[in-house]
Design a protein around this motif. Sequence first.
Motif, PDB file in Angstrom:
ATOM      1  N   THR B 306     -63.564 -65.383 -17.421  1.00  0.00           N
ATOM      2  CA  THR B 306     -63.694 -64.355 -16.835  1.00  0.00           C
ATOM      3  C   THR B 306     -62.471 -63.440 -16.398  1.00  0.00           C
ATOM      4  O   THR B 306     -61.962 -63.412 -16.104  1.00  0.00           O
ATOM      5  CB  THR B 306     -64.660 -65.408 -15.651  1.00  0.00           C
ATOM      6  OG1 THR B 306     -65.612 -66.248 -15.486  1.00  0.00           O
ATOM      7  CG2 THR B 306     -65.188 -63.972 -14.358  1.00  0.00           C
ATOM      8  N   GLN B 307     -63.377 -61.569 -16.476  1.00  0.00           N
ATOM      9  CA  GLN B 307     -62.475 -60.543 -16.301  1.00  0.00           C
ATOM     10  C   GLN B 307     -62.614 -59.943 -14.958  1.00  0.00           C
ATOM     11  O   GLN B 307     -64.043 -59.260 -15.268  1.00  0.00           O
ATOM     12  CB  GLN B 307     -61.218 -60.134 -17.703  1.00  0.00           C
ATOM     13  CG  GLN B 307     -62.861 -59.498 -18.522  1.00  0.00           C
ATOM     14  CD  GLN B 307     -62.001 -58.819 -18.891  1.00  0.00           C
ATOM     15  OE1 GLN B 307     -60.990 -58.917 -19.549  1.00  0.00           O
ATOM     16  NE2 GLN B 307     -62.736 -58.150 -19.918  1.00  0.00           N
ATOM     17  N   VAL B 308     -62.394 -59.162 -13.925  1.00  0.00           N
ATOM     18  CA  VAL B 308     -62.581 -58.434 -13.632  1.00  0.00           C
ATOM     19  C   VAL B 308     -61.097 -57.595 -13.694  1.00  0.00           C
ATOM     20  O   VAL B 308     -60.089 -57.786 -13.299  1.00  0.00           O
ATOM     21  CB  VAL B 308     -61.938 -58.634 -11.758  1.00  0.00           C
ATOM     22  CG1 VAL B 308     -62.662 -57.606 -11.120  1.00  0.00           C
ATOM     23  CG2 VAL B 308     -63.569 -59.582 -11.958  1.00  0.00           C
ATOM     24  N   GLU B 309     -61.338 -55.627 -14.267  1.00  0.00           N
ATOM     25  CA  GLU B 309     -60.431 -55.770 -14.453  1.00  0.00           C
ATOM     26  C   GLU B 309     -60.613 -53.562 -13.544  1.00  0.00           C
ATOM     27  O   GLU B 309     -61.862 -53.050 -13.965  1.00  0.00           O
ATOM     28  CB  GLU B 309     -60.813 -55.590 -15.898  1.00  0.00           C
ATOM     29  CG  GLU B 309     -60.645 -56.278 -16.834  1.00  0.00           C
ATOM     30  CD  GLU B 309     -59.514 -56.624 -17.726  1.00  0.00           C
ATOM     31  OE1 GLU B 309     -58.375 -55.220 -17.406  1.00  0.00           O
ATOM     32  OE2 GLU B 309     -59.023 -57.701 -17.686  1.00  0.00           O
ATOM     33  N   THR B 310     -59.918 -53.977 -13.241  1.00  0.00           N
ATOM     34  CA  THR B 310     -59.841 -52.452 -12.261  1.00  0.00           C
ATOM     35  C   THR B 310     -59.052 -51.643 -12.408  1.00  0.00           C
ATOM     36  O   THR B 310     -58.605 -50.248 -12.134  1.00  0.00           O
ATOM     37  CB  THR B 310     -60.259 -52.253 -10.593  1.00  0.00           C
ATOM     38  OG1 THR B 310     -58.694 -53.331  -9.956  1.00  0.00           O
ATOM     39  CG2 THR B 310     -61.314 -53.302 -10.388  1.00  0.00           C
ATOM     40  N   GLY B 311     -57.268 -52.232 -12.873  1.00  0.00           N
ATOM     41  CA  GLY B 311     -55.958 -51.508 -13.092  1.00  0.00           C
ATOM     42  C   GLY B 311     -56.400 -50.829 -14.329  1.00  0.00           C
ATOM     43  O   GLY B 311     -56.908 -51.191 -14.959  1.00  0.00           O
ATOM     44  N   SER B 312     -55.309 -50.596 -13.949  1.00  0.00           N
ATOM     45  CA  SER B 312     -54.544 -49.616 -15.375  1.00  0.00           C
ATOM     46  C   SER B 312     -55.257 -48.015 -16.072  1.00  0.00           C
ATOM     47  O   SER B 312     -56.149 -48.185 -15.626  1.00  0.00           O
ATOM     48  CB  SER B 312     -54.647 -50.742 -16.629  1.00  0.00           C
ATOM     49  OG  SER B 312     -53.913 -51.778 -16.793  1.00  0.00           O
ATOM     50  N   ALA B 313     -54.061 -47.714 -16.153  1.00  0.00           N
ATOM     51  CA  ALA B 313     -54.443 -46.082 -16.735  1.00  0.00           C
ATOM     52  C   ALA B 313     -55.211 -46.275 -17.926  1.00  0.00           C
ATOM     53  O   ALA B 313     -56.580 -46.189 -18.168  1.00  0.00           O
ATOM     54  CB  ALA B 313     -52.811 -45.101 -17.479  1.00  0.00           C
ATOM     55  N   ILE B 314     -54.455 -47.508 -19.180  1.00  0.00           N
ATOM     56  CA  ILE B 314     -55.819 -47.767 -19.963  1.00  0.00           C
ATOM     57  C   ILE B 314     -55.247 -49.301 -20.291  1.00  0.00           C
ATOM     58  O   ILE B 314     -54.518 -49.630 -20.462  1.00  0.00           O
ATOM     59  CB  ILE B 314     -54.410 -46.940 -21.788  1.00  0.00           C
ATOM     60  CG1 ILE B 314     -55.461 -45.411 -21.399  1.00  0.00           C
ATOM     61  CG2 ILE B 314     -56.026 -47.305 -22.955  1.00  0.00           C
ATOM     62  CD1 ILE B 314     -54.678 -45.205 -22.319  1.00  0.00           C
ATOM     63  N   THR B 315     -56.998 -49.901 -21.130  1.00  0.00           N
ATOM     64  CA  THR B 315     -56.886 -50.834 -21.019  1.00  0.00           C
ATOM     65  C   THR B 315     -57.605 -51.261 -21.776  1.00  0.00           C
ATOM     66  O   THR B 315     -58.429 -50.645 -22.652  1.00  0.00           O
ATOM     67  CB  THR B 315     -57.915 -51.996 -19.992  1.00  0.00           C
ATOM     68  OG1 THR B 315     -57.359 -51.463 -19.209  1.00  0.00           O
ATOM     69  CG2 THR B 315     -58.064 -53.248 -19.499  1.00  0.00           C
ATOM     70  N   TRP B 316     -57.438 -52.062 -22.943  1.00  0.00           N
ATOM     71  CA  TRP B 316     -57.251 -52.371 -24.434  1.00  0.00           C
ATOM     72  C   TRP B 316     -57.238 -54.553 -24.415  1.00  0.00           C
ATOM     73  O   TRP B 316     -56.057 -54.590 -24.129  1.00  0.00           O
ATOM     74  CB  TRP B 316     -56.687 -52.288 -25.794  1.00  0.00           C
ATOM     75  CG  TRP B 316     -56.673 -50.875 -26.120  1.00  0.00           C
ATOM     76  CD1 TRP B 316     -57.171 -49.818 -25.538  1.00  0.00           C
ATOM     77  CD2 TRP B 316     -55.669 -50.029 -27.022  1.00  0.00           C
ATOM     78  NE1 TRP B 316     -56.961 -48.545 -26.074  1.00  0.00           N
ATOM     79  CE2 TRP B 316     -56.256 -48.867 -27.174  1.00  0.00           C
ATOM     80  CE3 TRP B 316     -54.842 -50.936 -28.146  1.00  0.00           C
ATOM     81  CZ2 TRP B 316     -55.542 -48.046 -27.894  1.00  0.00           C
ATOM     82  CZ3 TRP B 316     -54.357 -49.876 -29.481  1.00  0.00           C
ATOM     83  CH2 TRP B 316     -54.736 -48.290 -29.256  1.00  0.00           C
ATOM     84  N   LYS B 317     -58.570 -54.712 -24.534  1.00  0.00           N
ATOM     85  CA  LYS B 317     -58.303 -55.712 -24.149  1.00  0.00           C
ATOM     86  C   LYS B 317     -60.008 -56.912 -24.539  1.00  0.00           C
ATOM     87  O   LYS B 317     -61.017 -56.490 -24.255  1.00  0.00           O
ATOM     88  CB  LYS B 317     -57.830 -56.988 -22.619  1.00  0.00           C
ATOM     89  CG  LYS B 317     -57.917 -57.691 -22.550  1.00  0.00           C
ATOM     90  CD  LYS B 317     -57.240 -58.224 -20.568  1.00  0.00           C
ATOM     91  CE  LYS B 317     -57.858 -59.130 -19.853  1.00  0.00           C
ATOM     92  NZ  LYS B 317     -57.583 -59.219 -18.072  1.00  0.00           N
ATOM     93  N   TYR B 318     -59.401 -58.310 -25.720  1.00  0.00           N
ATOM     94  CA  TYR B 318     -60.748 -58.414 -26.105  1.00  0.00           C
ATOM     95  C   TYR B 318     -60.876 -60.160 -25.840  1.00  0.00           C
ATOM     96  O   TYR B 318     -59.896 -60.365 -26.565  1.00  0.00           O
ATOM     97  CB  TYR B 318     -61.392 -58.231 -27.652  1.00  0.00           C
ATOM     98  CG  TYR B 318     -60.909 -56.569 -27.149  1.00  0.00           C
ATOM     99  CD1 TYR B 318     -62.070 -55.866 -26.875  1.00  0.00           C
ATOM    100  CD2 TYR B 318     -59.641 -55.670 -27.559  1.00  0.00           C
ATOM    101  CE1 TYR B 318     -61.870 -54.490 -27.349  1.00  0.00           C
ATOM    102  CE2 TYR B 318     -59.788 -54.446 -27.693  1.00  0.00           C
ATOM    103  CZ  TYR B 318     -60.682 -53.357 -27.652  1.00  0.00           C
ATOM    104  OH  TYR B 318     -60.400 -52.308 -28.007  1.00  0.00           O
TER     105      TYR B 318
END
Lengths: 251, 484
Positions: B306-318
């Motif tokens: 479960t992920q909540v991604e709100t940050g980072s300039a660029i996110t690559w994540k799988y």
Amino acid sequence: MITIKNLRASVEGKEILKGIDLEIKAGEVHAIMGPNGSGKSTLSNVLAGRADYEVTEGEVTFNGKNLLELAPEDRAREGVFLAFQYPVEIPGVSNINFLKTAINETREYKGQAPMEAKDFLALVKEKQHLVELDGKLANRSVNEGFSGGEKKRNEIFQMAMLNPSFSILDETDSGLDIDALKIVASGVNKLRTKDNAFLVITHYQRLLDYIIPDFVHVLYNGKIVKSGGKELALELEEKGYDEIKKQFETV
Amino acid sequence: MANEILEEHINSEYKWGFTTDIESDTFKKGLNEDVIRLLSHKKNEPEWMLEFRLKSYRYWLTMKEPSNWAYFPYPKIDFQEISYYSAPKVKPELASLDEVDPELLKTFEKLGISLEEQKRLTGVSSNIAVDAVFDSISVKTTFRETLAEKGIIFCSFSEAVQEHPDLIKKYMGMVVPYTDNYYAALNGAVFSDGSFCYIPKGVRCPMELSTYFRINSSGTGQFERTLIVADEESYVSYLEGCTAPQRDENQLHAAIVEIIAHKNAEVKYSTVQNWYPGDKNGVGGIFNFVTKRGLCVGDYSKISWTQVETGSAITWKYPSVILKGDNSVGEFYSVALTNNHQQADTGTKMIHLGKNTKSTIISKGISAGVSNNSYRGLVQIKKGAVNARNFSQCDSLLMGDKCGAHTFPYIEIKDKTAVVEHEATTSKIGEDQLFYCNQRGISTEKAIGLIVNGYCREVLNKLPMEFAIEAQKLLAISLEGSVG
């Protein structure tokens, strides 16, 4: 309670309201009737403060305050309620959470502490009965997947919960079958007190059989062209709007 | 009207953007074998670990940086301009909390992470063991003794290398080998710390385990490794949080998370990723290039991301799951929010190998400002994965008319018995919804929070309670200036 003076408003540069004068006192129910395109919904949207509706002239005083200067949420917190003609769906937000937020925002505005959860739930239980709203609906997402009748009942339920001093019912009867209409009307009637007021906007006389107005106004072409008692509604029903149209056709 | 209120908000600051003034031991910028040897030496690592690092490094040198396969371009990273190690100067081996630099404690307090066990024990709501990672090293792991009584190992990765070398040797690289991708190879060479967690057979972990990552030093990268092993019939819920100071430069975060679930084991992994996203003009921010993968190695095992991604300039994540065991289950619940100039390309891979394997993907993208948000997912049903099932739902929510939402679902089915469903929707927060809320007395700001949280509810419901509340607040804060 509310005094509207020479109210003119436009949408996208087109003038829709062309000088409305209306005074509604506490304890009164006023009905506004009129043919399609006469400006009925514009009036309710302008009073509620919807963006895209530009007030070009006139003033509206609500309990001593200049209503037009207030943000829409502040108008609501001051006690203006609009029962929407087309209630909006908010997926994933439960009715309960939505109302709790609304009530507590208003309480905060008035400098009151948030309502206790226990009191809130008791209030929900009490008001649900008023519009015979199924307990399950209260826990479902706001208007999502509601039938037309359920949406309108939900509007009245919200009205009951928020206890506004001035409520506008914008074509609340549209899309309702007779049974739903009776439930909605009886809900409104139970909420009538000497301290609050209603503006019932409708196309048909039918709703006014159940919510008996003190005054009826006919809106045509952005102006109130005729006012009278509840018998005016019957007269309109009988003769239709054609007579009015003929009489007040603008040249 | 809504716009004005939101305009005001856009200027509000990233509230985790402070820096801690603390003496650090930071390597000179640059990367070569000597740097890796020094790093390994600093950490007092055994020879086999150094060998692993060097192998990874040499492999990395042969690889090409991935070019713009994602939906958007990003500036070239100069890997010689990064410092690969930075640690607070206090010795990391601490007998008690009293020995931790008070500045560090303050930092974590500010972030809302209490490292004092006493407080947590007596506190009403908290029942979470925390491993706090500051720049390159783990500062403190709480509740270790309590957990040890049950045979649970929860410590920093460095400690695990020293104290549990057999487990590390057995499992490290099992799910994400250093040859996996460019950043995995880089991580293998230079990873500094992270968390290790082992749940023995038949044990249900009695508390949430959590790692909190904080980048502090400027010019550094953070390369941590997390390894979670759930032995047969065990259960653990693991949380990860992260923040970084506000800086004009882009900082690289290239982590690896590996999860292994044995027969009948279940691992729940939740992330609230809140690295510094850059300012509203897109200056600065973290590049978050992370490889997260789980392996359901045993029958009836389950891994849930479960992920909540709100940050980072660029996110690559799988975050992905390899469903090897028969009847194993993989889940991916994601909320990815981008605002201003942020870019996110995130999704999952569900690789079905075993029979009767099941996967569920629920992805909720929210784009605001001039950001771009992509869902990229792969559902692969290999031959022999009889009766595999997948359900995917990818929803996008747009705020304003300058942002983008993209969905790239890849589906490869090699077994006829598979049942794969994919649903996708795109919607916009409407003026209608906002006005409806306003008319009930709800401010625009609160209304956006309500609407967005409603939209994400399916995912937020999967988070542990305390995290869910944090995540809700975070979503509201991150959506500054987003409706047009």
